[in-house]
Design an enzyme around this catalytic site. Structure first.
Site: not given
Ligand code: CP
Length: 306
Positions: A52-53, A82, A103, A131
């Site tokens: 999703r993100t 590396k 991320r 998040h």
């Molecule tokens: N909700 C969420 O962060 O989903 P993903 O890990 O698929 O990005």
């Protein structure tokens, strides 16, 4: 010169910003596409898996007329493999891109990146830390579905110890009046005391509960989460926590008609797919809302509003 507009943690926002963000997101949901960022580049740097993100951020950038540079898996296919530091990678990518969505598996990684970045850093999840963009789309969904944010009763269920989405959402909900949070978690997944003491300091009513079925009829929203196997060092602990709580058509029938079920997804068993047909199931609309919120956040970070 105005500061760079990083998005690192939920505490950085106030209610005025949130109202404006939701207004922009509503407008973008109607327009669907706006060619505002022609020639602008977003770097998408994901050291952990995502559906999703990453896809919603990348889709958001394309819908705004910009372009994306990305790696499938920064842990293996960037110079992290590396031994390159986050700080060096970020300084280099800042020379190629106008903003960076990142991320990472380490708590605090986004903050470290923002300290050296010359372009906005958008935290797409930092380990068991935060998040914030997920929490923003969660709050937007609550507002959209329930029509208010003050006075909400929300049960947060599942992995509250390692769940960055519940941590970030709790920080946001604390900004509203008369909010009550009920934490329903296995013994090894209880909410960390840093959030609990923050929420108490903000006057949020809190309680812990072990019986999910008893809680279902008492709340406006059940926010389910997955027990995250990948965050456990001790797999025996994981085994004790997994499968503790599950929504099925039978127990969902205890919920009030106007209440909703949310989940940041992915799910692995904590919501029976049969529940998807229930009008209270909001999780796929919630994921879709990520597109509008992330379009608005990209525009904000690049100083197109606010
Ligand atoms: N909700 C969420 O962060 O989903 P993903 O890990 O698929 O990005």
């Amino acid at each position: 010169m105005e500061a760079i507009r990083h998005i690192v943690e939920s505490q950085q926002f106030d209610r005025e910003f949130l109202a404006e963000l939701f207004q922009k997101s509503d407008e973008l949901a109607i327009l669907q596409r706006v060619k505002a960022l022609d020639g602008t580049t977003m770097a998408s740097l994901f050291y952990e898996p995502s559906t999703r993100t990453r896809f919603s951020f990348e889709a958001a950038m394309y819908r705004l007329g910009g372009n994306v540079i990305t790696t499938e898996n920064a842990r293996e296919f960037s110079s992290f493999a590396k031994g390159e530091s986050i700080e060096d990678t970020i300084q280099v990518l800042g020379g190629y891109a106008d903003l960076i969505v990142m991320r990472h598996s380490e708590i605090g990684a986004a903050k470290r990146a923002a300290e050296v970045a010359r372009v906005p850093i958008l935290n797409a999840g930092d380990g068991a830390g935060q998040h914030p963009t997920q929490a923003l789309l969660d709050l937007y969904t609550l507002q959209q579905r329930l029509g208010r944010l003050d006075g909400l009763k929300v049960a947060m269920v599942g992995d509250l110890r390692y769940g960055r989405t519940v941590r970030s959402l709790a920080y946001l909900l604390a900004k509203y009046n008369n909010v009550e949070l009920i934490f329903v978690a296995p013994e090894v997944c209880q909410m960390h005391h840093d959030i609990v003491s923050y929420l108490k300091g903000q006057g949020v009513a809190l309680r812990e509960e072990t019986d999910l079925d008893r809680t279902l009829g008492q709340v406006d929203c059940v926010y389910m989460t997955r027990i995250q196997k990948e965050r456990f060092l001790d797999l025996n602990e994981y085994a004790r926590a997994a499968d503790a709580y599950r929504l099925t058509p039978q127990n969902v029938s205890r919920m009030a008609a106007g209440s909703i079920i949310m989940h940041p997804l992915p799910r692995v068993g904590e919501i029976d797919p049969e529940v998807d047909k229930d009008p209270r199931a909001a999780y796929f609309d919630q994921a879709k809302n990520g597109l509008w919120i992330r379009m608005a956040l990209i525009l904000y970070s690049l100083k197109h509003w606010g």
